[in-house]
Design a protein around this motif. Structure first.
Motif, PDB file in Angstrom:
ATOM      1  N   HIS A 154      -7.786   5.824 -11.114  1.00 23.91           N
ATOM      2  CA  HIS A 154      -7.614   5.565 -12.578  1.00 23.91           C
ATOM      3  C   HIS A 154      -6.151   5.751 -13.352  1.00 23.91           C
ATOM      4  CE1 HIS A 154     -12.169   6.326 -12.735  1.00 23.91           C
ATOM      5  NE2 HIS A 154     -12.089   5.475 -11.748  1.00 23.91           N
ATOM      6  N   GLN A 155      -5.628   6.865 -12.810  1.00 22.72           N
ATOM      7  CA  GLN A 155      -4.373   7.113 -13.485  1.00 22.72           C
ATOM      8  C   GLN A 155      -3.326   7.090 -12.453  1.00 22.72           C
ATOM      9  OE1 GLN A 155      -4.885  10.591 -15.672  1.00 22.72           O
ATOM     10  NE2 GLN A 155      -3.504   9.993 -17.327  1.00 22.72           N
ATOM     11  N   HIS A 156      -2.093   6.372 -12.598  1.00 18.11           N
ATOM     12  CA  HIS A 156      -1.091   6.430 -11.762  1.00 18.11           C
ATOM     13  C   HIS A 156      -0.250   5.413 -12.275  1.00 18.11           C
ATOM     14  CE1 HIS A 156      -3.495   3.063  -9.921  1.00 18.11           C
ATOM     15  NE2 HIS A 156      -2.551   2.640  -9.855  1.00 18.11           N
ATOM     16  N   GLU A 157       1.184   5.686 -11.812  1.00 14.51           N
ATOM     17  CA  GLU A 157       2.278   4.645 -12.001  1.00 14.51           C
ATOM     18  C   GLU A 157       2.447   3.651 -10.982  1.00 14.51           C
ATOM     19  OE1 GLU A 157       5.741   6.281 -14.348  1.00 14.51           O
ATOM     20  OE2 GLU A 157       4.424   8.008 -14.394  1.00 14.51           O
ATOM     21  N   TRP A 158       2.348   4.161  -9.855  1.00 18.97           N
ATOM     22  CA  TRP A 158       2.893   3.121  -8.683  1.00 18.97           C
ATOM     23  C   TRP A 158       1.479   3.542  -7.648  1.00 18.97           C
ATOM     24  CZ3 TRP A 158       6.250   6.646 -10.334  1.00 18.97           C
ATOM     25  CH2 TRP A 158       7.387   6.189 -11.055  1.00 18.97           C
ATOM     26  N   SER A 159       1.261   2.422  -6.942  1.00 18.57           N
ATOM     27  CA  SER A 159       0.254   2.554  -5.750  1.00 18.57           C
ATOM     28  C   SER A 159       0.290   1.349  -4.930  1.00 18.57           C
ATOM     29  CB  SER A 159      -1.409   2.099  -6.517  1.00 18.57           C
ATOM     30  OG  SER A 159      -1.433   0.947  -7.118  1.00 18.57           O
ATOM     31  N   SER A 160      -0.353   1.544  -3.589  1.00 24.73           N
ATOM     32  CA  SER A 160      -0.298   0.867  -2.541  1.00 24.73           C
ATOM     33  C   SER A 160      -1.658   0.682  -1.826  1.00 24.73           C
ATOM     34  CB  SER A 160       1.143   0.933  -1.416  1.00 24.73           C
ATOM     35  OG  SER A 160       0.929   0.084  -0.343  1.00 24.73           O
ATOM     36  N   HIS A 161      -1.962  -0.644  -1.685  1.00 22.49           N
ATOM     37  CA  HIS A 161      -3.343  -0.497  -0.868  1.00 22.49           C
ATOM     38  C   HIS A 161      -3.667  -1.301   0.460  1.00 22.49           C
ATOM     39  CE1 HIS A 161      -5.117   1.381  -4.698  1.00 22.49           C
ATOM     40  NE2 HIS A 161      -4.259   0.580  -5.315  1.00 22.49           N
ATOM     41  N   ASP A 162      -2.207  -1.448   0.930  1.00 24.16           N
ATOM     42  CA  ASP A 162      -2.169  -2.124   2.142  1.00 24.16           C
ATOM     43  C   ASP A 162      -2.799  -1.611   3.231  1.00 24.16           C
ATOM     44  OD1 ASP A 162      -0.565  -3.932   0.687  1.00 24.16           O
ATOM     45  OD2 ASP A 162       1.386  -2.975   1.364  1.00 24.16           O
ATOM     46  N   VAL A 163      -3.481  -2.284   4.184  1.00 22.18           N
ATOM     47  CA  VAL A 163      -4.108  -1.947   5.102  1.00 22.18           C
ATOM     48  C   VAL A 163      -3.108  -1.405   6.393  1.00 22.18           C
ATOM     49  CG1 VAL A 163      -5.728  -2.477   7.147  1.00 22.18           C
ATOM     50  CG2 VAL A 163      -5.980  -3.600   4.976  1.00 22.18           C
ATOM     51  N   GLY A 164      -2.987  -0.306   6.675  1.00 22.03           N
ATOM     52  CA  GLY A 164      -2.028   0.196   7.655  1.00 22.03           C
ATOM     53  C   GLY A 164      -0.942   1.155   7.067  1.00 22.03           C
ATOM     54  N   SER A 165       0.250   0.926   7.512  1.00 20.49           N
ATOM     55  CA  SER A 165       1.254   1.473   6.767  1.00 20.49           C
ATOM     56  C   SER A 165       1.506   1.001   5.401  1.00 20.49           C
ATOM     57  CB  SER A 165       2.433   1.228   7.693  1.00 20.49           C
ATOM     58  OG  SER A 165       2.136   1.845   9.058  1.00 20.49           O
ATOM     59  N   LYS A 166       2.057   1.746   4.757  1.00 24.97           N
ATOM     60  CA  LYS A 166       2.245   1.597   3.071  1.00 24.97           C
ATOM     61  C   LYS A 166       3.576   1.833   2.744  1.00 24.97           C
ATOM     62  CE  LYS A 166      -2.636   2.290   2.412  1.00 24.97           C
ATOM     63  NZ  LYS A 166      -2.662   2.362   3.803  1.00 24.97           N
ATOM     64  N   VAL A 167       4.322   1.294   1.797  1.00 24.51           N
ATOM     65  CA  VAL A 167       5.551   1.579   1.455  1.00 24.51           C
ATOM     66  C   VAL A 167       5.766   1.471   0.084  1.00 24.51           C
ATOM     67  CG1 VAL A 167       8.265   1.224   1.589  1.00 24.51           C
ATOM     68  CG2 VAL A 167       6.871   1.219   3.614  1.00 24.51           C
TER      69      VAL A 167
END
Length: 636
Positions: free
Chosen positions: A407-420
């Motif tokens: 709900h509350q963040h500034e950056w996010s990554s939802h890729d499957v596997g490795s995330k950058v």
């Protein structure tokens, strides 16, 4: 003319001298009247104290005389039950009335009653012990003796202020307690089982605390305890009817307090001392050994009082206390979900996260690292590598948001596997503290997380970049299929191969060139139009388009929810401009002038506190201090 002026001047001086004399005489009369009033009040208090002592001594003698009659009354009520064995030795008023209450309650419930000699008189108090106890109570209460055993009832609210029955107010007011300032009470747990002469354990000795009083509206015979007082007196569930001994005392103003969190995480709160100060405003007292519950948003932290000065129990009203918050015990582990583990730049950390749970980390970017990033055209790279058999999500936020989530963040990554995730200085200054949240999206997953500083050209900082030429060769021609520039001498061969093996995505705005065998796996979301591989679509729909419920009642999708909780949610945490604490934004201020100032409901109340002006010393409300400085002192 000169004679008349001298005459007028002398007359004026004489009148001024007479006025000064009259003013001095008036002040002297007022001073003597105040001294006489103080002497009379002290004499009245001494007389009242003497009468109370005489009355108590007479009551003790009367109790000794009528002891047999009173005990015979309770023996007659116990017919049909086991006999009540009571010794004829003298006992204190406290032990006698406690036993009578217990005996009466037992007879009403029609259960057998057996009170041994030790249970009633094991304390060994005689008449002179009762006199000594009376003197001690008078000293502790500064001339006021109030003592009562009441049934404890759990109540609501914050802080340590209890509710007493109206009869207590009558007794206290008759003794003049209302004229002595705030009232404080010593609360101790009454043990109803076991012999009275048994030695209390260390844990039982600690079940004593102090409190203020909120109001006198509790039912007769009961005392309503707020959660703070209840948890300190009854850390375990009480057995039977809980009884509390309430005693009026006077407490010194506190000057020093040492507190220790029961677990990790409290020191991670930005400006945690301001949070503690705001919480202690609800308290009237502090007692050594007590546990204070500090609320911060949806989280709660417990702090134990280790040391107090000048006494083991002090008042915290209208006083400045020096507070030391020591670190948690080294035995505390990192098992709590809401604890920030330290993470250093350039080092990797491994962990295991369960499905639906968060693991949090923190790292800081100081001025030196930030200047290196800005001068060398670099960025911060946060990399999360997940093991097989599970999946994770990565959330990052900058403080004061401590625990980033869906709900509350500034950056996010939802890729499957490795995330950058790339944190670039173009959008904002990178100085400050950051929090990282690793969320277990599917199954229990092993992961490795690391932070590094990379150059935008793809090499690490201080690493020599490889020499390459990005200049377009002369005579290049654009391929009509993949839109890449190819040397003119090979363009025909390239287009023949490209049109046979590559296809271009026809989705509006995409135009991605794909291998024909990969084209079937390339799909676009029907709601937002983003491109994904087929196996990523299910996660995308669940994360981005599944409705989320905010605690304030709003239902939105992920991106709208993030915007809502960062700017418009009434439950979001904001920094109060007056106390520095992180508080819920709440609704707009009820006062129209405060709404024009942009103050929240909390800031409107918090800003109503007064403080002396630095220039003139006048007491001014905090929310009007800026206007006061401009209007009165012409300060910008």
């Amino acid at each position: 003319m000169d004679f008349e002026l001298r005459l007028a001047r002398s007359k004026l001086e004489r009148e001024q001298k007479e006025r000064k004399e009259r003013a001095k005489q008036k002040l002297e009369r007022e001073r003597k009247a105040k001294q006489e009033a103080v002497r009379q009040r002290e004499a009245i208090e001494v007389a009242q104290r003497t009468r109370r002592l005489d009355a108590l001594q007479a009551q003790i003698k009367l109790t000794q005389t009528n002891l047999g009659l009173r005990l015979g009354k309770y023996q007659s009520k116990a017919q049909g039950h086991e006999s009540l064995l009571i010794s004829s030795q003298t006992i204190s008023i406290q032990s006698y009335f406690t036993s009578c209450v217990l005996a009466h309650n037992t007879l009403i419930s029609k259960t057998s009653l057996f009170v041994s000699w030790k249970q009633l008189w094991g304390t060994g108090y005689h008449c002179h012990d009762a006199d000594q106890l009376t003197e001690e109570n008078l000293i502790a209460g500064n001339g006021i003796m109030f003592y009562s055993i009441l049934e404890a009832v759990p109540g609501q609210g914050f802080g340590d202020k209890i509710k007493l029955p109206p009869s207590c107010f009558t007794e206290l007011s008759n003794q003049g307690a209302l004229d002595k300032g705030p009232m404080y009470f010593r609360l101790s747990k009454v043990y109803q089982d076991g012999p009275a002469d048994s030695v209390l354990t260390e844990h039982q000795n600690q079940e004593v605390t102090h409190s203020g009083v909120l109001e006198f509206t509790a039912p007769n015979g009961t005392v309503e305890l707020p959660p703070h007082v209840w948890n300190n007196l009854f850390p375990d569930a009480p057995v039977g009817v809980p009884l509390v001994e309430v005693r009026y005392v006077r407490l010194p103003k506190g000057t020093y307090a040492k507190l220790q969190p029961d677990g990790r995480g409290f020191s991670d709160i930005p400006n945690h001392k301001a949070v503690l100060e705001t919480s202690l405003r609800n308290n009237a007292t502090l007692s050594q050994g007590d546990v204070i519950a500090i609320k911060h948003g949806e989280l709660s932290y417990n702090l134990r009082v280790l040391e107090l000065k000048p006494s083991s129990s002090v008042s915290v009203l209208e006083t400045d206390i020096e507070v030391d918050v020591v670190g948690a015990e080294s035995s505390s582990d990192w098992t709590d979900n809401h604890v920030l583990k330290p993470l250093e730049i350039g080092k990797a950390e491994s962990g295991l996260v369960e499905e639906g749970k968060y693991i949090y980390y923190k790292f800081s970017v100081d001025g030196d690292v930030s200047s290196i990033i800005a001068s060398e055209d670099a960025h911060i790279e946060i990399k999360l590598e997940a093991g097989e058999g599970g999946d994770t999500d990565l959330y990052v936020s900058k403080h004061p948001v401590l625990f980033p989530n869906q709900h509350q963040h500034e950056w996010s990554s939802h890729d499957v596997g490795s995330k950058v995730l790339i944190l670039s200085p173009k959008a904002q200054c990178l100085d400050g503290a950051y929090s990282i949240g690793v969320f277990g999206f599917k199954g229990t997953t092993k992961y490795q997380i690391s932070i590094a500083v990379h150059g935008n050209s793809g090499h690490y900082i201080n690493e020599q970049p490889s020499s390459s030429s990005s200049a377009m060769e002369a005579g290049s021609v654009e391929c009509q299929n993949c839109r890449r520039y190819i040397p003119s001498r090979t363009i025909a061969l390239h287009e023949a191969y490209c049109s046979r093996h590559n296809v271009v995505c026809e989705h509006a705005g995409c135009k991605v060139v794909l291998r024909r065998e990969e084209a079937a796996n390339h799909v676009h979301c029907k709601k937002c139009g983003r491109a994904f591989q087929q196996q990523e679509m299910e996660k995308h729909m669940k994360v981005f388009h599944e409705p989320l419920h905010c605690a304030c009642g709003v239902i939105l999708e992920k991106e709208e929810m993030v915007q809502h909780q960062s700017s418009s949610c009434s439950l979001r945490l904001v920094v109060c401009r007056f106390c520095g604490d992180m508080v819920q934004a709440g609704s707009s201020a009820s006062d129209a002038r405060d709404r024009l100032r942009g103050l929240s409901e909390h800031e409107s109340q918090c800003g109503s506190r007064t403080a002396p002006c630095d220039s003139c010393g006048r007491a001014v409300m905090l929310k009007e201090m800026d206007i006061h400085r401009i209007a009165v002192h012409s300060q910008n």
